[in-house]
Write an enzyme that holds these catalytic residues in place. Structure first.
Site, mmCIF file in Angstrom:
data_model
loop_
_atom_site.group_PDB
_atom_site.id
_atom_site.type_symbol
_atom_site.label_atom_id
_atom_site.label_comp_id
_atom_site.label_asym_id
_atom_site.label_seq_id
_atom_site.Cartn_x
_atom_site.Cartn_y
_atom_site.Cartn_z
ATOM 1 N N LYS A 32 27.814 16.135 27.801
ATOM 2 C CA LYS A 32 28.865 16.595 28.704
ATOM 3 C C LYS A 32 28.494 16.395 30.170
ATOM 4 O O LYS A 32 29.349 16.017 30.979
ATOM 5 C CB LYS A 32 29.187 18.072 28.451
ATOM 6 C CG LYS A 32 28.101 19.058 28.831
ATOM 7 C CD LYS A 32 28.551 20.479 28.576
ATOM 8 C CE LYS A 32 27.464 21.470 28.946
ATOM 9 N NZ LYS A 32 27.147 21.459 30.380
ATOM 10 N N THR A 33 27.231 16.639 30.542
ATOM 11 C CA THR A 33 26.824 16.445 31.940
ATOM 12 C C THR A 33 26.985 14.981 32.344
ATOM 13 O O THR A 33 27.404 14.665 33.457
ATOM 14 C CB THR A 33 25.365 16.894 32.148
ATOM 15 O OG1 THR A 33 25.225 18.249 31.704
ATOM 16 C CG2 THR A 33 24.974 16.802 33.613
ATOM 17 N N ASP A 218 32.295 23.189 34.903
ATOM 18 C CA ASP A 218 31.367 23.072 33.782
ATOM 19 C C ASP A 218 31.175 24.436 33.126
ATOM 20 O O ASP A 218 31.324 25.477 33.773
ATOM 21 C CB ASP A 218 30.029 22.527 34.288
ATOM 22 C CG ASP A 218 29.116 22.102 33.146
ATOM 23 O OD1 ASP A 218 29.602 21.954 32.012
ATOM 24 O OD2 ASP A 218 27.907 21.920 33.404
ATOM 25 N N GLU A 219 30.832 24.444 31.834
ATOM 26 C CA GLU A 219 30.573 25.675 31.076
ATOM 27 C C GLU A 219 31.735 26.656 31.229
ATOM 28 O O GLU A 219 31.542 27.861 31.467
ATOM 29 C CB GLU A 219 29.254 26.326 31.537
ATOM 30 C CG GLU A 219 28.032 25.443 31.413
ATOM 31 C CD GLU A 219 27.554 25.256 29.976
ATOM 32 O OE1 GLU A 219 28.253 25.723 29.049
ATOM 33 O OE2 GLU A 219 26.509 24.625 29.778
ATOM 34 N N GLN A 249 30.013 27.870 21.780
ATOM 35 C CA GLN A 249 28.761 28.256 22.426
ATOM 36 C C GLN A 249 28.975 29.366 23.460
ATOM 37 O O GLN A 249 28.157 29.552 24.360
ATOM 38 C CB GLN A 249 28.106 27.044 23.088
ATOM 39 C CG GLN A 249 27.689 25.966 22.105
ATOM 40 C CD GLN A 249 26.888 24.864 22.748
ATOM 41 O OE1 GLN A 249 25.725 25.036 23.133
ATOM 42 N NE2 GLN A 249 27.492 23.698 22.891
ATOM 43 N N ARG A 611 19.922 23.671 18.473
ATOM 44 C CA ARG A 611 18.779 23.364 19.347
ATOM 45 C C ARG A 611 17.826 22.385 18.667
ATOM 46 O O ARG A 611 16.995 21.755 19.327
ATOM 47 C CB ARG A 611 17.967 24.635 19.698
ATOM 48 C CG ARG A 611 18.711 25.741 20.430
ATOM 49 C CD ARG A 611 19.478 25.258 21.621
ATOM 50 N NE ARG A 611 20.869 24.994 21.258
ATOM 51 C CZ ARG A 611 21.725 24.314 22.005
ATOM 52 N NH1 ARG A 611 21.337 23.785 23.146
ATOM 53 N NH2 ARG A 611 22.973 24.131 21.606
#
Length: 748
Positions: A32-33, A218-219, A249, A611
């Site tokens: 995503k970044t 973002d987020e 998330q 993770r």
């Protein structure tokens, strides 16, 4: 086109969709970044927008700086004109320019957490409150939570049944006044004042809505109410808003994050386009399938399914330990073997609560494996553990000045700085301690305390508080001489008022501290079982030595990293060990009565699973010590929700249960040769033809529907003489054992 060459089709679609609202549902490890940076670079390189008309906001300075660096690398140019920052930095920048519109001076100061605590303490003194009424940090935390919900002091006054809430409400009001008088803002105020600016000063809102042609957030799943309103106001002119996030998330509800912000984005912007980033660049397909199976049980989410080009992968290892010590030893073995196989690898050990780290730390220490705590403090260095140790030291020796100063007013009992200065000012007290026959040390603070109480040389209020503390220590000393180590420790924690004080806080941090103290009592029970002649002094010595050794351990080169599930968000590791997957622990007991809380726990499990890059290990314990006493546990429903074929059971040498046996039979059938699997299934369901009410495909891991209990998950299936015994966990009523012939189950 060079900017798009390295992107997959979904990422390209997100970059190329420049006009109109866009929500990018970015799964874990989906880049995503990278997409945000490429989208900004694309807008600038195609001259669609000038750099100073693009605004991108995120949550941490590190993330903002990484975003800026990526854009500059892609463009090969300085991008200082871009507005890329955290929410708080953006609001501070706006207010420095526009504060007079809401009656605020531009030269306001920003108070950090230390400054805020000072203001709260001053406000408490002004109201005549001391620490016995409410802890300053607790009050500050409650005030911050209220601000995140955009609630004022009156919200506390509404809870008239709670004297503490009324006190916090009055404190909140005085705190606000103190900040206003000092022309100061705290971190929460930066958001609130920016929202107020846009609501009260319409020309200002219009100017910035006009200025920022493109807005990226973002987020977005982690935004709270003030951040949501801020974004809405800024996007009101062009509606070229792109939000990036993953509802699966969202794990920060306790910090004020509102999942509805991202779930309802299409309601706020009906013309929105949705792009799903489902290709994962981190994990194996086995790990992704396990994560998807768990998270798909949630109702409040946006559907997506992660996939990767890295097919296959090792199955998820599951170890059902006999107890928490067995579990810790297994984790230590996993870490040792992994590091022996690859000295450059990293093993992340994740747990739901900080208290779980104690047994694992002990096992790693015994194995000689270096480790490092991430985002937290080693167990024996935590404040509540050191406080409990100080009480025990005082019970053994009341002349321990360091320990006495540490806990004489913990919990608060009206012995503040002025009282301590008065004690220090007393001339040498020769009054012997009632606890010891020998002559006390010349500089003994305890002797001065006893002298001050017996001779009444201080003010009545101070004397009464000191007398209460003296009687407490004397009583605890007498009790400890009769009781075992673990019982004595439990009574010290309770009778000192420490436990009750934490319970009254009713906060996430306080609950964590209570769990740590419970774990300390469990450590005392282990000490008693291990030592032929356990004594309180021996236990204190052990704790003191461990505490000192902890300061020497844990170098930055440690390949075993320990952290909570929350701390692991945004990180990735070759090997992940998720511990404590038991009902009441993970999912946590606090989530048992509310669907929204349970779904957040499931999202936390999803974060933990995703993770892992190469290997995922899950563990649980059949029994676990709670306040020193063993309690039986049930495996977490999250284990049940993972398809059987994805899991490899590791048998425990110390534990076998009917639950594990029934699962093991089915799993062995699933993992063996196809012929063996067919024979096992035929044996298990041989009498299905005798009664047509038993549905086909009834096996562990299948979702079924009951006419009364609704939907549930099959936990185990065992043959009876003429029927099947089916154990099902229903979302409405919990676990039920049913006979298949009469249950009228349907495969969902």
């Amino acid at each position: 086109m060079d900017l798009l060459a390295s992107l997959n089709p979904e990422q390209q679609e997100a970059v190329l969709h420049t006009d109109g609202p866009l929500v990018i549902l970015a799964g874990a490890g989906s880049g995503k970044t990278r997409v945000i940076a490429h989208r900004i670079a694309y807008l600038i390189s195609t001259a669609a927008c000038a750099p100073d008309r693009i605004l991108a906001v995120t949550f941490t300075n590190k993330a903002a700086e990484e975003m800026r660096t990526r854009v500059e690398t892609l463009l090969g140019a300085d991008c200082r004109q871009l507005w890329i920052s955290t929410f708080h930095a953006l609001c501070a920048r706006l207010l420095r320019r526009e504060a007079p519109h809401i009656g605020l001076s531009r030269d306001f100061v920003i108070y950090d957490s230390t400054d805020q605590l000072t203001v709260v303490k001053q406000a408490m003194r002004g109201l005549g409150l001391d620490d016995s009424a409410v802890q300053p940090r607790v009050a500050l935390s409650r005030i911050s939570h209220a601000k995140n919900r955009m609630e004022g002091p009156e919200a506390f006054a509404a809870n008239s049944w709670s004297p503490r809430d009324q006190q916090i409400g009055a404190l909140y009001e005085r705190y606000l006044r103190a900040l206003r008088d000092a022309n100061a803002l705290d971190f929460d105020d930066l958001l609130l004042k920016a929202v107020e600016l846009f609501e009260r000063a319409e020309p200002v809102r219009q100017r910035y809505a006009e200025k920022f042609r493109y807005l990226m957030v973002d987020e977005y799943q982690d935004t709270n109410r003030p951040q949501y309103l801020l974004v809405q106001r800024l996007a009101s002119r062009y509606r070229n808003i792109c939000v990036v996030g993953d509802p699966d998330q969202s794990i920060y509800k306790w910090r004020g994050a509102d999942l509805r912000n991202i779930l309802d984005f299409e309601h706020d912007f009906p013309e929105a386009t949705i792009v799903r980033l489902e290709r994962n660049y981190r994990s194996t397909q086995i790990i992704l399938d396990a994560a998807t199976a768990v998270i798909s049980q949630n109702r409040n989410r946006k559907e997506k399914r992660l996939y990767t080009d890295r097919t296959g992968g090792a199955r998820v290892l599951y170890y059902r330990a006999g107890d928490d010590l067995d579990e810790a030893d297994f984790v230590a073995r996993i870490a040792r073997d992994a590091l022996h196989e690859d000295v450059e690898t990293t093993v992340a050990v994740l747990y739901r609560t900080n208290a779980q780290s104690r047994t694992i730390e002990d096992a790693l220490r015994r194995a000689g494996t270096d480790y490092k705590i991430i985002g937290g403090v080693r167990f024996y260095e935590r404040k509540e553990i050191k406080d409990a140790l100080a009480y025990l030291k005082l019970v053994l020796n009341p002349h321990d000045n360091v320990s006495l100063r540490r806990v004489i007013n913990v919990p608060a009992r009206g012995i503040g700085k002025a009282v301590m200065e008065s004690l220090d000012a007393l001339v040498e007290a020769t009054h012997a301690s009632p606890l010891l026959d020998e002559t006390p040390p010349a500089d003994s603070l305890w002797s001065r305390l006893v002298y001050a109480v017996d001779r009444r040389v201080l003010a009545p209020r101070a004397t009464a508080s000191l007398a209460t503390f003296r009687d407490l220590i004397v009583g605890l000393t007498d009790m400890a001489a009769r009781e075992s180590v673990s019982i004595a420790l439990g009574k010290v924690i309770d009778q000192s008022g420490y436990l009750q004080d934490l319970r009254e806080e009713r906060s996430e941090e306080a609950d964590s501290r209570i769990e740590n103290l419970m774990e300390l009592v469990s450590a005392a029970r282990e000490y008693e079982a291990r030592m032929p002649e356990p004594t309180l002094a021996g236990f204190v010595d052990q704790l003191s030595l461990l505490s000192d050794a902890d300061e020497e351990e844990g170098s930055g080169n440690a390949r075993v990293l320990m952290m909570t599930m929350h701390s692991a968000k945004g990180l990735e590791f070759p090997i992940v060990v998720m511990t404590g997957l038991e009902e009441g622990l993970f999912p946590h007991s606090r989530s048992s009565d509310e669907e929204a809380e349970l779904e957040e726990e499931r999202r936390l499990c999803y974060v933990g699973i995703t993770r892992a890059q190469r290997r995922l290990v899950m563990t649980s314990a059949a029994r676990r010590r709670v306040f020193g006493e063993y309690q039986s546990t049930e495996p977490s429903r999250f284990i049940d929700e993972i398809p059987r074929e994805l899991i490899e059971d590791i048998p425990s040498p110390t534990y076998t249960s009917p639950y594990q046996s029934s699962f093991a039979r089915f799993r062995r059938a699933s993992y063996g040769r196809r012929g063996q699997q067919v024979r096992e299934e035929q044996a298990l369901y041989a009498h299905e033809d005798e009664d047509q009410s038993v549905p086909d495909g009834l096996r562990p891991g299948v979702r079924v529907r009951h006419p009364k209990f609704g939907e549930g998950l099959v936990i185990s299936v065992e043959p009876l003489n003429d029927d099947l015994k089916v154990v099902v966990r229903f979302s409405s009523v919990g676990r039920k054992t049913l006979r298949a012939k009469f249950a009228k189950l349907e495969v969902a």
